[in-house]
Design an enzyme around this catalytic site. Structure first.
Site, PDB file in Angstrom:
ATOM      1  N   HIS A  77      -1.445 -19.286  12.755  1.00  0.00           N
ATOM      2  CA  HIS A  77      -2.034 -17.956  12.964  1.00  0.00           C
ATOM      3  C   HIS A  77      -1.861 -17.394  14.380  1.00  0.00           C
ATOM      4  O   HIS A  77      -2.835 -16.989  15.020  1.00  0.00           O
ATOM      5  CB  HIS A  77      -3.525 -17.990  12.607  1.00  0.00           C
ATOM      6  CG  HIS A  77      -3.781 -17.801  11.147  1.00  0.00           C
ATOM      7  ND1 HIS A  77      -3.372 -16.687  10.447  1.00  0.00           N
ATOM      8  CD2 HIS A  77      -4.412 -18.595  10.241  1.00  0.00           C
ATOM      9  CE1 HIS A  77      -3.727 -16.796   9.179  1.00  0.00           C
ATOM     10  NE2 HIS A  77      -4.348 -17.959   9.021  1.00  0.00           N
ATOM     11  N   ASP A 105      -0.570 -13.304  12.162  1.00  0.00           N
ATOM     12  CA  ASP A 105      -1.855 -12.616  11.989  1.00  0.00           C
ATOM     13  C   ASP A 105      -2.978 -13.335  12.736  1.00  0.00           C
ATOM     14  O   ASP A 105      -2.950 -14.538  12.954  1.00  0.00           O
ATOM     15  CB  ASP A 105      -2.246 -12.459  10.515  1.00  0.00           C
ATOM     16  CG  ASP A 105      -1.484 -11.339   9.817  1.00  0.00           C
ATOM     17  OD1 ASP A 105      -1.000 -10.429  10.516  1.00  0.00           O
ATOM     18  OD2 ASP A 105      -1.385 -11.373   8.580  1.00  0.00           O
ATOM     19  N   ARG A 106      -3.987 -12.545  13.090  1.00  0.00           N
ATOM     20  CA  ARG A 106      -5.195 -12.982  13.789  1.00  0.00           C
ATOM     21  C   ARG A 106      -4.908 -13.354  15.247  1.00  0.00           C
ATOM     22  O   ARG A 106      -5.385 -12.694  16.150  1.00  0.00           O
ATOM     23  CB  ARG A 106      -5.912 -14.101  13.037  1.00  0.00           C
ATOM     24  CG  ARG A 106      -6.438 -13.640  11.663  1.00  0.00           C
ATOM     25  CD  ARG A 106      -7.457 -14.616  11.121  1.00  0.00           C
ATOM     26  NE  ARG A 106      -8.027 -14.140   9.856  1.00  0.00           N
ATOM     27  CZ  ARG A 106      -9.078 -13.324   9.763  1.00  0.00           C
ATOM     28  NH1 ARG A 106      -9.657 -12.891  10.862  1.00  0.00           N
ATOM     29  NH2 ARG A 106      -9.532 -12.945   8.583  1.00  0.00           N
ATOM     30  N   ASP A 166      -2.047 -23.938   8.988  1.00  0.00           N
ATOM     31  CA  ASP A 166      -2.039 -22.597   9.573  1.00  0.00           C
ATOM     32  C   ASP A 166      -1.995 -22.661  11.098  1.00  0.00           C
ATOM     33  O   ASP A 166      -2.708 -23.446  11.716  1.00  0.00           O
ATOM     34  CB  ASP A 166      -3.313 -21.841   9.186  1.00  0.00           C
ATOM     35  CG  ASP A 166      -3.532 -21.751   7.678  1.00  0.00           C
ATOM     36  OD1 ASP A 166      -3.180 -22.690   6.961  1.00  0.00           O
ATOM     37  OD2 ASP A 166      -4.075 -20.724   7.233  1.00  0.00           O
ATOM     38  N   HIS A 199      -4.530 -23.170   4.383  1.00  0.00           N
ATOM     39  CA  HIS A 199      -5.219 -21.965   3.893  1.00  0.00           C
ATOM     40  C   HIS A 199      -6.692 -21.880   4.256  1.00  0.00           C
ATOM     41  O   HIS A 199      -7.272 -20.806   4.198  1.00  0.00           O
ATOM     42  CB  HIS A 199      -5.033 -21.907   2.364  1.00  0.00           C
ATOM     43  CG  HIS A 199      -5.372 -20.616   1.708  1.00  0.00           C
ATOM     44  ND1 HIS A 199      -5.055 -19.385   2.235  1.00  0.00           N
ATOM     45  CD2 HIS A 199      -5.996 -20.353   0.526  1.00  0.00           C
ATOM     46  CE1 HIS A 199      -5.447 -18.436   1.405  1.00  0.00           C
ATOM     47  NE2 HIS A 199      -6.032 -18.991   0.373  1.00  0.00           N
ATOM     48  N   ASN A 219      -0.149 -16.889   2.469  1.00  0.00           N
ATOM     49  CA  ASN A 219      -0.630 -15.587   2.003  1.00  0.00           C
ATOM     50  C   ASN A 219      -0.571 -14.531   3.102  1.00  0.00           C
ATOM     51  O   ASN A 219      -0.555 -13.324   2.807  1.00  0.00           O
ATOM     52  CB  ASN A 219      -2.059 -15.696   1.459  1.00  0.00           C
ATOM     53  CG  ASN A 219      -3.070 -16.098   2.512  1.00  0.00           C
ATOM     54  OD1 ASN A 219      -2.957 -17.155   3.126  1.00  0.00           O
ATOM     55  ND2 ASN A 219      -4.074 -15.267   2.738  1.00  0.00           N
ATOM     56  N   HIS A 220      -0.509 -14.954   4.372  1.00  0.00           N
ATOM     57  CA  HIS A 220      -0.410 -13.984   5.461  1.00  0.00           C
ATOM     58  C   HIS A 220       1.030 -13.603   5.773  1.00  0.00           C
ATOM     59  O   HIS A 220       1.253 -12.744   6.642  1.00  0.00           O
ATOM     60  CB  HIS A 220      -1.104 -14.497   6.717  1.00  0.00           C
ATOM     61  CG  HIS A 220      -2.571 -14.211   6.722  1.00  0.00           C
ATOM     62  ND1 HIS A 220      -3.114 -13.086   7.303  1.00  0.00           N
ATOM     63  CD2 HIS A 220      -3.610 -14.894   6.174  1.00  0.00           C
ATOM     64  CE1 HIS A 220      -4.426 -13.092   7.125  1.00  0.00           C
ATOM     65  NE2 HIS A 220      -4.746 -14.184   6.451  1.00  0.00           N
ATOM     66  N   ARG A 276     -12.192 -15.864  -2.430  1.00  0.00           N
ATOM     67  CA  ARG A 276     -11.431 -14.890  -1.651  1.00  0.00           C
ATOM     68  C   ARG A 276     -11.185 -13.586  -2.397  1.00  0.00           C
ATOM     69  O   ARG A 276     -10.743 -12.605  -1.809  1.00  0.00           O
ATOM     70  CB  ARG A 276     -10.081 -15.475  -1.236  1.00  0.00           C
ATOM     71  CG  ARG A 276     -10.210 -16.718  -0.387  1.00  0.00           C
ATOM     72  CD  ARG A 276      -8.846 -17.304  -0.095  1.00  0.00           C
ATOM     73  NE  ARG A 276      -8.959 -18.618   0.515  1.00  0.00           N
ATOM     74  CZ  ARG A 276      -8.968 -18.838   1.836  1.00  0.00           C
ATOM     75  NH1 ARG A 276      -8.892 -17.823   2.660  1.00  0.00           N
ATOM     76  NH2 ARG A 276      -9.066 -20.063   2.314  1.00  0.00           N
ATOM     77  N   HIS A 325       0.993 -23.727   0.290  1.00  0.00           N
ATOM     78  CA  HIS A 325      -0.002 -23.154   1.195  1.00  0.00           C
ATOM     79  C   HIS A 325      -1.410 -23.113   0.617  1.00  0.00           C
ATOM     80  O   HIS A 325      -2.372 -23.544   1.249  1.00  0.00           O
ATOM     81  CB  HIS A 325       0.405 -21.745   1.620  1.00  0.00           C
ATOM     82  CG  HIS A 325      -0.580 -21.139   2.566  1.00  0.00           C
ATOM     83  ND1 HIS A 325      -0.692 -21.550   3.875  1.00  0.00           N
ATOM     84  CD2 HIS A 325      -1.534 -20.181   2.390  1.00  0.00           C
ATOM     85  CE1 HIS A 325      -1.653 -20.868   4.472  1.00  0.00           C
ATOM     86  NE2 HIS A 325      -2.189 -20.034   3.603  1.00  0.00           N
ATOM     87  N   ASP A 377       1.197 -19.197   6.964  1.00  0.00           N
ATOM     88  CA  ASP A 377       0.261 -18.502   7.851  1.00  0.00           C
ATOM     89  C   ASP A 377       0.597 -18.755   9.315  1.00  0.00           C
ATOM     90  O   ASP A 377      -0.235 -19.203  10.108  1.00  0.00           O
ATOM     91  CB  ASP A 377      -1.186 -18.891   7.543  1.00  0.00           C
ATOM     92  CG  ASP A 377      -1.735 -18.140   6.329  1.00  0.00           C
ATOM     93  OD1 ASP A 377      -0.934 -17.518   5.597  1.00  0.00           O
ATOM     94  OD2 ASP A 377      -2.950 -18.161   6.108  1.00  0.00           O
TER      95      ASP A 377
END
Length: 545
Positions: free
Chosen positions: A282, A312-313, A280, A474, A341-342, A447, A400, A309
């Site tokens: 991010h 995001d964030r 990730d 992840h 997943n993002h 999760r 992922h 990923d």
């Protein structure tokens, strides 16, 4: 009771210091001590039982809050629910359960919790939470209805050539020509053919239209883009849309699982003898630059897999994904991108990517990104055994999230999945959301989506599919990586000091054909003054930042 309070206070202190894994351990120890105490109390001692239940609810709710920070939303929901069983009037438990449900896009369930909170404490803050949840629930329902009524691709209407490049533009590729092609909506002369789940006619039309003025990207273009991004410049929407169309065409022609041969040392065919796998990122653009500084820029001799990923964030998600796509379009063999997943609508709405793209471009560009994300491959096989002279060659599967809630899943079965959808359920959701556990067998996902799978599940999957190793991402890891399942499963995470608060290292892996991992760790790089999730301003009110 003194020991219970001591452990709870230690947990609270660890939480305040952002040592969330340590806090979780202390909360769990406190709960264990309290359970022993509760079991020793006579059932006739109603007052003591009531007090212990109230304390139990407080500690469980605190652990739920801590698990929100660890992105363990399923476990946070379980903790808050159990807290409410012990004390149905504990408002913080409703709030934290609602926040966890909100975090995974379960707005209807979250709304029920926030309604209770707003009823018990009808202040402006709780009313705002309720209204935001209502807004997103309606938006989610509307988007679903539109998708069902009008399943057409945004690519059918988007036109990069409608955006002219202004004389005042000073971003990347200013000197590239803007050539408007002859419009021929019915042209299907391209030889491009997409895989199951995508519109072959659309892809051929896009290919025929855009290849008339193909956006040729060279290494110098990649480097110019990076330098402009470092100076806070923006790529023109005209070039960005052309890039995204080209990437979409390329990805839709890829199978769900792509095989990447890794040659053995001394192989003379010119293929790569090593490959780098990153986890990730991010939206942490300046940490992506650190990876390239340490390990070199992508090339056919120095290829990378970025394992989902990308967005995001972090508040430079656009810069991260566009940089990776730029290298992909420069040389297909130097960059491999897996869906995380993002790379999905629900996550992008909550964690900032939608807000960032709309702030830097517009809603149309965001919708184009979503379709590109849905076209990304789901996994890669690094095949060190592809060459006849690779006697020690091994095979690693890179995906992922993780494995599945049942045995017997084969690679051929995964190749048949329709990936052109949101990863909300089924095998694809498990590929993007699942996590390993230490215990054997299966467990509930921490999760709230996917499943927890044990080392025995990993071993059986590898044996069934003639694989030697699984590499997944992840999960934030303090050291940037973790090795489990007797060395058969690796987690790699490449966003150091995640969200500017976790204090973790980042890492990446270099593999040769024998798939023996070489881990390289690195620390976070300085970045301009912009907080994480700057484009997700409403997350703070739910305790998710």
């Amino acid at each position: 009771m003194e020991k219970v309070e001591e452990l709870k206070n230690m947990a609270n202190s660890s939480f305040k210091a952002s040592h969330f894994h340590e806090a979780d351990d202390f909360y769990t120890q406190s709960i264990t001590e309290l359970k022993v105490l509760m079991n020793s109390v006579s059932s006739d001692d109603v007052d003591t039982i009531k007090k212990l239940n109230e304390t139990y609810a407080i500690i469980l709710s605190n652990r739920a809050m801590n698990r929100l920070r660890l992105e363990e939303y399923g476990w946070a929901i379980n903790d808050a629910t159990e807290a409410l069983e012990k004390n149905p009037n504990y408002i913080k438990a409703y709030y934290r359960r609602g926040s966890a449900r909100f975090a995974i896009g379960k707005y209807k369930d979250a709304l029920g919790d926030f309604k209770i909170v707003a009823k018990l404490i009808p202040d402006k803050d709780n009313t705002a939470k309720l209204k935001e949840c209502e807004r997103l629930m309606k938006q989610q329902a509307f988007a679903k209805a539109i998708a069902e009524e009008d399943p057409h691709s945004v690519f059918e209407s988007v036109d990069a050539f409608a955006y002219e490049i202004e004389d005042t533009y000073d971003g990347p590729w200013k000197n590239k020509m803007m050539m408007i092609p002859t419009k021929n909506e019915n042209s299907t002369t391209s030889s491009k053919h997409c895989v199951f789940g995508f519109d072959d006619t659309l892809v051929q039309q896009l290919s025929a239209r855009y290849e008339q003025t193909d956006l040729e990207i060279c290494l110098e273009d990649c480097m110019e883009l990076i330098e402009k991004y470092k100076n806070s410049k923006k790529l023109h929407i005209h070039f960005l849309l052309r890039m995204l169309v080209k990437a979409y065409i390329q990805f839709t022609c890829c199978p769900n699982i792509v095989t990447v041969p890794i040659a053995s040392d001394g192989d003379s065919d010119g293929g790569p003898t090593e490959i780098t796998v990153c986890g990730d990122t991010h939206g942490q653009f300046y940490d992506l630059m650190k990876i390239f500084e340490i390990n070199g820029y992508p090339s056919s001799k120095n290829p990378y897999v970025f394992n989902g990923d990308f967005v995001d964030r972090g508040s430079w998600s656009v810069e991260v994904i566009v940089t990776l796509l730029c290298f992909k379009l420069y040389d297909n063999s130097c960059m491999y991108l897996t869906r995380g997943n993002h790379e999905s609508l629900n996550m992008n709405k909550i964690y900032g990517f939608e807000g960032e793209v709309k702030a830097k471009y517009n809603e149309t560009v965001f919708n184009v990104f979503l379709e590109v994300f849905r076209s990304l491959p789901l996994a890669f096989i690094l095949d060190g055994a592809a060459k006849s002279n690779s006697k020690n060659g091994k095979k690693a599967l890179v995906l992922h999230g993780g494995l599945f809630s049942k045995d017997g899943v084969t690679l051929s079965e995964l190749q048949k999945l329709n990936r052109n959808q949101e990863p909300d359920s089924g095998l694809m959701a498990e590929m993007l959301w699942s996590d390993p556990q230490k215990e054997l067998g299966w467990g509930a996902s921490k999760r709230g989506i996917g499943v927890a799978f044990g080392p025995d599940v990993t071993h059986r999957f590898l044996e069934l599919n003639s694989l030697d190793l699984i590499v997944r991402s992840h999960e934030m890891k303090d050291e940037g990586y973790e090795v489990e399942a007797d060395g058969k499963l690796i987690t790699i995470f490449s966003a150091p000091n995640y969200c500017d608060q976790m204090g973790n290292k980042g890492a990446f892996i270099r593999f040769k054909s024998d798939m023996v991992p070489k881990f390289i760790q690195f620390s976070a790089s300085p970045h301009p003054e912009m907080r994480p999730m700057a484009y997700a301003p409403n997350l703070g009110m739910y305790g998710l930042t």
